[in-house]
Design a protein around this motif. Structure first.
Motif, PDB file in Angstrom:
ATOM      1  N   LEU A 185      -5.414  -1.402   2.781  1.00 28.23           N
ATOM      2  CA  LEU A 185      -4.040  -2.353   2.451  1.00 28.23           C
ATOM      3  C   LEU A 185      -4.117  -3.429   3.290  1.00 28.23           C
ATOM      4  O   LEU A 185      -4.196  -3.253   4.528  1.00 28.23           O
ATOM      5  N   PRO A 216      -3.204  -6.919  -0.966  1.00 24.15           N
ATOM      6  CA  PRO A 216      -1.710  -7.016  -2.487  1.00 24.15           C
ATOM      7  C   PRO A 216      -1.242  -8.432  -2.324  1.00 24.15           C
ATOM      8  O   PRO A 216      -0.299  -8.666  -3.421  1.00 24.15           O
ATOM      9  N   GLN A 224      -0.077  -3.762  -7.763  1.00 20.60           N
ATOM     10  CA  GLN A 224       0.293  -3.492  -6.574  1.00 20.60           C
ATOM     11  C   GLN A 224       0.829  -1.712  -6.368  1.00 20.60           C
ATOM     12  O   GLN A 224      -0.150  -0.487  -5.486  1.00 20.60           O
ATOM     13  N   GLU A 227      -2.083   0.625  -7.606  1.00 21.82           N
ATOM     14  CA  GLU A 227      -2.781   1.126  -6.449  1.00 21.82           C
ATOM     15  C   GLU A 227      -2.210   2.010  -5.819  1.00 21.82           C
ATOM     16  O   GLU A 227      -3.070   3.066  -5.091  1.00 21.82           O
ATOM     17  N   ALA A 241       3.813  -4.883   2.912  1.00 20.87           N
ATOM     18  CA  ALA A 241       2.181  -4.028   1.620  1.00 20.87           C
ATOM     19  C   ALA A 241       2.864  -2.637   1.586  1.00 20.87           C
ATOM     20  O   ALA A 241       3.484  -1.966   0.599  1.00 20.87           O
TER      21      ALA A 241
END
Length: 469
Positions: A185, A216, A224, A227, A241
């Motif tokens: 991230l 993100p 997001q 993922e 995130a």
């Protein structure tokens, strides 16, 4: 824990947030709250945190004349936050009750100076993921409601999370986990210096090692979450995130690798990890330089990706094949029996590593191989712009017999030559690439500094050797 519950207040007035700070206060006081028809404060309606900013009931002098709200019945949602993490943790903390009363308006109390009075697309998307369809109202002036429901908070910042609220948030069913998929991230593209300014080098090496690097803030919330859902290992710098994992229905089988900002990680990570039973590891990296720190706002710089790659247990990669100019430079160093070499902007460490150079320093943001590839160069690779390296880490510059400058254009080459002059002695030989950019830079140095240029061929490729007259 006791089940979450809600109170109903008749003829209630919701006050907006007014910031106030007394001399000696570390944080702002948030003057706010709900008051009943008798003018008495309704307990539990100010911001309640373990640390940071805290709320206090608005004093009488701030409780100006109110106006009737557009809805007779509403649900008090607490303080509105426009920051992703704080919205997720604090502004949603009472929304578990909204499912029970889908027709009642959700009322957030906002800063009294707020003029936007609208949600961002990502906020609306989160409400959609949670199945919240209630009417929405933001309070920036004292507003009265005939009936106001005041739910308990399901999340106390920096402290605890109620299991019922955790279940309420865990709504998004994402793709199945992919064995071995590793996700980083990234914070390298955010509009803030609250990050590691040297992270781009690490991200380049992670991609090479097979990691997926996501930004993100450039994705929708559902993107997001998808993922996150696919990944078996989720890593990144400490930041909000990671908190999006609260919205995933299933987080089993995933491991988090969190790079701390400075000191201990924020307790919210522990709170969320315990509530969702996630495996987490936290890392403090060696070699970081703190450039600025104020509370949780930390700007830092990693000198290379070595500490991060080691923390994430990324296997050390073998050296890559030499790039154009590497073999020629290595043979030039070997023939001269060079002992001190500085290389700037190179893509590999091949030349000094294979030329038996006693002291080598590589300063490059373009390194294409694992900075741990050559054990003999441990601690001698700086993945920074030369100017930044000099500014932060050079107190007294030593001189080098050879200084090699690599780059794709004349401007870059000349800028690095200018910066590297502090490392040059009278007998230093400069090595430039044998291409159009190198030739143009050599011509410019001839005009500016009176340097002389000799083109040599070694190992089937050329190099430009630049010397003082």
């Amino acid at each position: 824990m006791e089940p979450l519950s809600a109170r109903t207040v008749a003829d209630a007035v919701v006050y907006p947030v007014v910031r106030h700070r007394e001399p000696g206060d570390e944080h702002d006081r948030l003057l706010m709250g709900v008051f009943d028809g008798a003018g008495d404060y309704v307990p539990g309606t100010v911001t309640d945190r373990r640390s940071g900013e805290r709320g206090e009931p608005a004093p009488p002098e701030l409780r100006a004349a109110d106006e009737p709200g557009p809805h007779r019945e509403a649900i008090y949602a607490g303080k509105l936050h426009m920051h992703f993490g704080h919205f997720l943790l604090e502004s949603l903390a009472r929304l578990w009750f909204a499912r029970e009363r889908p027709d009642a308006a959700l009322v957030w109390t906002a800063e009294h100076t707020w003029e936007d009075e609208s949600f961002r697309p990502w906020q609306r998307e989160i409400l959609d993921i949670l199945g919240i369809r209630n009417p929405i109202l933001f309070v920036t002036r004292p507003t009265r409601f005939a009936t106001l429901h005041v739910p308990d908070i399901g999340y106390r910042y920096d402290d605890w999370m109620h299991p019922d609220h955790a279940r309420f948030l865990a709504q998004h069913v994402g793709p199945s986990i992919e064995a071995g998929r590793r996700l980083w991230l990234s914070r390298s593209a955010i509009d803030s210096d609250n990050r590691d300014l040297g992270a781009e080098a690490a991200e380049r090496h992670l991609r090479t090692a097979g990691w997926f690097v996501a930004h993100p803030e450039q994705l929708t919330v559902r993107e997001q979450l998808d993922e996150l859902s696919r990944a078996e290992t989720i890593a990144g710098e400490e930041g909000s995130a990671f908190h999006a994992l609260l919205l995933l229905a299933d987080v089993s089988g995933r491991r988090l690798e969190v790079i701390r900002r400075r000191g201990a990680e924020h307790r919210n990570f522990r709170t969320i990890g315990e509530a969702r039973r996630m495996e987490q590891r936290f890392h403090s990296l060696t070699g970081e330089r703190i450039l600025h720190a104020e509370g949780r706002e930390v700007t830092k710089l990693s000198r290379s990706a070595v500490a991060l790659l080691d923390a994430l247990e990324v296997p050390r990669a073998l050296p890559v094949a030499p790039r154009p100019g590497d073999r020629a430079a290595a043979l030039v160093y070997r023939e001269a029996k060079a002992q001190r070499v500085l290389e700037v902007g190179v893509r590999t460490a091949f030349a000094p590593a294979t030329a038996d150079v006693r002291t080598a320093l590589i300063v490059s943001t373009r390194l294409e191989e694992d900075p741990r590839a050559y054990s003999a160069l441990a601690g001698r690779i700086e993945e920074l712009p030369l100017a930044r390296y000099v500014e932060l880490f050079v107190e007294q510059a030593g001189t080098y017999e050879f200084i090699r400058i690599a780059g794709d254009d004349e401007e870059t080459l000349l800028a690095d030559v200018e910066e590297a002059l502090r490392f040059a002695g009278e007998d230093t030989t400069w090595v430039l690439p044998d291409d159009a950019a190198g030739a143009a830079a050599a011509d410019a140095l001839l005009l500016q500094q009176g340097f002389s240029t000799t083109r040599v061929e070694r190992g089937g490729e050329g190099a430009l050797l630049i010397r003082r007259p």
